[in-house]
Enzyme design. Structure first.
Site, PDB file in Angstrom:
ATOM      1  N   THR A   1     -35.957  -2.149 -19.755  1.00 11.87           N
ATOM      2  CA  THR A   1     -36.582  -2.242 -18.422  1.00 11.87           C
ATOM      3  C   THR A   1     -35.488  -2.580 -17.407  1.00 11.87           C
ATOM      4  OG1 THR A   1     -37.275  -4.511 -18.977  1.00 11.87           O
ATOM      5  CG2 THR A   1     -38.919  -2.774 -19.203  1.00 11.87           C
TER       6      THR A   1
ATOM      7  N   THR B   1     -40.989  -2.613  -6.578  1.00 14.04           N
ATOM      8  CA  THR B   1     -40.616  -1.526  -5.666  1.00 14.04           C
ATOM      9  C   THR B   1     -39.320  -0.874  -6.091  1.00 14.04           C
ATOM     10  OG1 THR B   1     -39.511  -3.138  -4.235  1.00 14.04           O
ATOM     11  CG2 THR B   1     -41.789  -2.567  -3.712  1.00 14.04           C
TER      12      THR B   1
ATOM     13  N   THR C   1     -39.547 -12.093 -22.597  1.00 17.02           N
ATOM     14  CA  THR C   1     -39.821 -10.694 -22.293  1.00 17.02           C
ATOM     15  C   THR C   1     -38.814  -9.888 -23.054  1.00 17.02           C
ATOM     16  OG1 THR C   1     -40.660 -11.154 -20.142  1.00 17.02           O
ATOM     17  CG2 THR C   1     -40.019  -8.951 -20.503  1.00 17.02           C
TER      18      THR C   1
ATOM     19  N   LYS D   1     -34.446  -5.461 -26.570  1.00 15.34           N
ATOM     20  CA  LYS D   1     -34.375  -5.372 -25.121  1.00 15.34           C
ATOM     21  C   LYS D   1     -34.805  -6.722 -24.564  1.00 15.34           C
ATOM     22  CE  LYS D   1     -37.288  -4.874 -22.397  1.00 15.34           C
ATOM     23  NZ  LYS D   1     -38.077  -5.810 -21.488  1.00 15.34           N
TER      24      LYS D   1
ATOM     25  N   GLU E   1     -30.933 -11.202 -16.072  1.00 21.78           N
ATOM     26  CA  GLU E   1     -30.927 -10.558 -14.761  1.00 21.78           C
ATOM     27  C   GLU E   1     -30.004 -11.303 -13.801  1.00 21.78           C
ATOM     28  OE1 GLU E   1     -35.402  -8.630 -14.929  1.00 21.78           O
ATOM     29  OE2 GLU E   1     -35.092 -10.537 -13.904  1.00 21.78           O
TER      30      GLU E   1
END
Length: 408
Positions: A158, A408, A195, A184, A281
């Protein structure tokens, strides 16, 4: 680790993956869930494999987890795992559950397998129904003879910036046994679990009870000891498949070479866990916390996880600020038993706390150490022999940018 294990467990092969063990196949394709990237993958064993899995403890378990649990419960075996990214199929109600079951049905028909030998996995945006026409496109692309592990690894991502895979070998009864894996995970990482999706394959023959026990034990020491941001998701799963293609006798805790297999399995899982933490991230640094001398291993794990989870520690590491007070503070609220007057803290090779009191250390040297990409924090206690590790990453401005515009 004993000399015997050193001799028969090889080092991590960072180029390896889920198809490194015998009789495993995988691939990935673009089915339209994402704009251009691969978004549908499959993992297949030509032999029905003994299976075990662990799942998120989030109360909102996604539909695919329920379907996978149904499949494994039937016979404790799997032969095919199908995974889509971009859409988590979580918080989607009865329609979402039916779509997960349809995915299993269509995949079983395409592969010519009983439905209960198929597991279904999803990852991505929560609260959106799966576009089943696109999922069907992915299913029709399944090639059971494909050994394209790279495409599988890409298809399950992702917000990850890279794939995560490895393999390791050990010798059992004079035969080579291989364990491979792919994972992942990049954000919403704070297991139990994260996650994250992880798939472990092995050509060893492992008893069902031993496989389940080993997965749970290893998960507690590896995947459950990583954190990126303190969030835990709805789809987190680790699945292990053991197909016996190496043709050893059945392994369990009483087998004389069980220690070699357990060591290799743990080594692989630790490698995948660290890769997830490193790819947090917006992360710029991998942080490893080592705790020793705790009253119990469980207490050591609590302390390590508390430190690695602290946003104040993570931001200090990002800013190369040797603020050791944040480390001892996080250790102190971990809930673990400890004698605070007997705590030593190290930032890499630099000791900053001795017996609970600050040392006169070179701040410039410590700050320079914290600019490196791999940061090691050690906490030494005098409460017992318990030891544990945990892994995480720094918390950066980029993390906020990524998650402020996720939809988005």
């Amino acid at each position: 680790m004993s000399m015997t294990l050193v001799n028969i467990v090889s080092s991590i092969n960072i180029k390896g993956g889920v198809t490194s063990p015998k009789s495993f196949f995988s691939g990935g394709t673009h089915c339209g869930l994402r704009r251009k990237k691969l978004d549908f993958g499959w993992l297949y064993s030509s032999i029905p494999a003994k299976a075990a899995a662990v799942y998120t403890q989030n109360a909102f378990q996604a539909a695919p987890l329920k379907v996978t649990q149904e499949s494994i419960a039937k016979e404790q075996k799997l032969q095919l795992v199908v995974v889509n990214s971009a859409n988590a199929n979580a918080c989607t109600g009865k329609e979402g559950l039916e779509n997960a079951r349809l995915t299993r049905k269509y995949a079983s028909e395409e592969a010519g397998l009983p439905e209960h030998l198929v597991a279904v996995q999803s990852t991505g945006l929560i609260g959106v129904q799966l576009p089943m026409d696109k999922v069907e496109t992915g299913i029709r692309s399944i090639n059971l003879e494909s050994q394209d592990a790279a495409s599988f690894e890409q298809a399950i991502l992702t917000t990850d910036t890279c794939t995560k895979h490895a393999s390791v070998e050990c010798e059992i009864e004079g035969k080579q046994v291989t364990i491979g894996g792919a994972a992942k995970g990049s954000g919403m990482i704070d297991p139990n679990m994260a996650t994250m999706l992880a798939y472990i394959t092995t050509d060893a023959d492992v008893s069902q009870d031993a496989l389940k026990s080993l997965l749970k034990k290893t998960t507690d020491k590896t995947y459950n000891q990583i954190t990126v941001d303190g969030d835990s998701s709805t789809n987190d799963t680790v699945v292990v498949l053991a197909n016996g293609a190496a043709e050893t006798s059945e392994l369990d805790e009483f087998h004389p070479e069980w220690g070699a297999f357990e060591e290799a399995f743990t080594k692989l899982s630790e490698e995948l866990a660290k890769k997830i933490a490193r790819d947090g991230e917006g992360a710029t640094k991998l942080i490893e916390v080592q705790v020793e001398g705790a009253a119990t291993a469980a207490d050591a794990g609590k302390i390590a996880k508390s430190i690695i989870s602290s946003n104040l520690v993570k931001t200090a590491i990002h800013g190369a600020d040797p603020n050791w007070g944040r480390i001892v503070c996080a250790a102190g609220y971990s809930g673990a038993s400890m004698e605070s007057e007997a705590v030593d803290v190290y930032l890499g090779p630099i000791q900053v706390v001795s017996e609970g009191l600050p040392l006169d250390f070179d701040e410039a040297e410590a700050s320079a150490y914290l600019t490196q990409s791999d940061i090691y924090i050690k906490v030494k206690l005098e409460d017992g022999t318990g030891a544990a590790q945990a892994w995480g990453c720094d918390l950066s401005y980029e993390y906020v940018r990524i998650n402020a515009s996720y939809r988005t």
